[in-house]
Enzyme design. Sequence first.
Site, PDB file in Angstrom:
ATOM      1  NE  ARG A 197       4.595 -11.528  -3.050  1.00  0.00           N
ATOM      2  CZ  ARG A 197       5.103 -10.382  -2.533  1.00  0.00           C
ATOM      3  NH1 ARG A 197       6.402 -10.090  -2.855  1.00  0.00           N
ATOM      4  NH2 ARG A 197       4.454  -9.575  -1.913  1.00  0.00           N
ATOM      5  NE  ARG A 216      14.053 -14.911  -4.046  1.00  0.00           N
ATOM      6  CZ  ARG A 216      14.017 -13.505  -4.146  1.00  0.00           C
ATOM      7  NH1 ARG A 216      12.728 -13.167  -4.667  1.00  0.00           N
ATOM      8  NH2 ARG A 216      14.771 -12.684  -3.787  1.00  0.00           N
ATOM      9  CD  GLU A 221      12.275  -6.185  -0.003  1.00  0.00           C
ATOM     10  OE1 GLU A 221      12.913  -6.358  -0.968  1.00  0.00           O
ATOM     11  OE2 GLU A 221      10.930  -6.031  -0.112  1.00  0.00           O
ATOM     12  CB  SER A 226       8.934  -3.140   0.096  1.00  0.00           C
ATOM     13  OG  SER A 226       9.542  -2.510  -0.864  1.00  0.00           O
ATOM     14  NE  ARG A 282      12.239 -12.438   2.351  1.00  0.00           N
ATOM     15  CZ  ARG A 282      12.451 -11.675   1.215  1.00  0.00           C
ATOM     16  NH1 ARG A 282      13.121 -10.426   1.298  1.00  0.00           N
ATOM     17  NH2 ARG A 282      12.480 -12.250   0.252  1.00  0.00           N
TER      18      ARG A 282
END
Length: 424
Positions: free
Chosen positions: A262, A277, A349, A352, A391
């Site tokens: 990403r 991230r 998070e 999801s 994560r």
Amino acid sequence: MIDPQLIRNDLDSVAKQLLKRGFTLDTEQLIALEAQRKMVQVETQALQSERNTRSKSIGKARASGEDIAPLLAEVAELGDQLKAGEARLAEIQFELNEILLGVPNIPHADVPEGKSEDDNVEIRRWGEPTQFDFEPKDHIDLGVALGGMDFETASKITGSRFTVMTGSIARLHRALIQFMLDLHTSEHGYTETYVPYMVNADSLRGTGNLPKFSDDLFKLNGEQEYYLIPTAEVPVTNIVRDVIIDADEMPRKFVCHTPCFRSEAGSYGKDTRGLIRQHQFEKVELVQIVKPQESGAALESLTNSAEQVLQKLGLPYRVVILCGGDIGFSSTKTYDLEVWLPGQQQYREISSCSNFESFQARRMQARWRNPETRKPELVHTVNGSGLAVGRTLVALLENYQDADGKIHIPEALHSYMGGITVIE
RNA sequence: GGAGAGGUGGCUGAGUGGUCGAAAGCGGCGGUCUUGAAAACCGUUGAGGGUUUGUAGCCCUCCCAGGGUUCGAAUCCCUGCCUCUCCGCCA
């Protein structure tokens, strides 16, 4: 894409429901375009019909030896009119399609009102935030001190937002992947899947990443218009693109580990340190292709499967339902799993899980044959992370640290760690 | 990378300018027969869209994709993509 029939027949209601997510639908523009479309399409199809009839009669006349010259003269102008009409229709339909591709999915009635992530609603919690009798460190301090995590070298090799991991930390990272895949295949009924990590634009359109979100993607500069996948959701969901699935093959449940890429454009200054991230991270993704009436239950079940990973690893978490303002473009309803991170003293998070209903299926033309109607109908797609591996590694390091900065591996991972129970 | 062959309905496969959306077979569905099933036989069976109150009728589009030729294209021409075979190279 939402159902164009809804746009035609129920425009005001659609517009109202989209307001829940802060999206304003330009209804006047749509009404005008739709009126044009109708007029031009009816005209053009009449011309096509006319041409077909006349061509057939020319064929017949020629076969019976008549002089066809006068017939040819009659149709002389038809062709030009037809071409003009077809071109105009194509323009209008292209314009309509571009608008519709940019319209997000209609939020489910369960979705709470709200503008931002602050308005998300907690559904349940599992476990309590881990207590320490010392000041817990964050994963960066822990990982670097253990010699298994190196951000500086990664930035030399590539740039910011990358990591080099070595030794037991790298192994733990791999162990998590194996553990998640094994859990979902052996206990939750998912089929292990391997897919391309580069995809074409059609696939990205299918899942809703294009045309609107090209900034989030890494596009390759080669001869082919290929992109690095931002999530396994893209290649895995597109397995059923342009397919009509037999009813007895439903539901289809895929679990797939891939790296994800990403660009994180627009997130400058956010989570700049550490693994949270990154431009490249590993994720184990769960995807279900289900009959429409089953997607609600599928979302609950899939979310639960993702939760199982956290429970078996003994990581405290909570489940939130995203509010209208925070929910993703393609989703009707999304649960986020948020894991407790002692280093940040907050829930973050880690998964999801979303029900897209027919939104992706319509873009992909992914259908199943309904035995009751004998007709192909759009499937529903549901997916979620099970889990984001980077994560999860962060959560393990931070929750299982001791005062000496050692990491105690939870039992579920022992068999994957070759005898290592403590990283020191 | 070089040479060749090919992409047609759920599948196999025929069709090389005119009632072709497409033969035939398989599969699916319905029926006859049977206590039931199988076999056999009969019938039926692509998708998307428009119009419309309409799952009625009528109409349009679709034979890999995009252009072109023609009154008319699955069929002819061009471009692209994909698949297969042989050779080369290679993890």
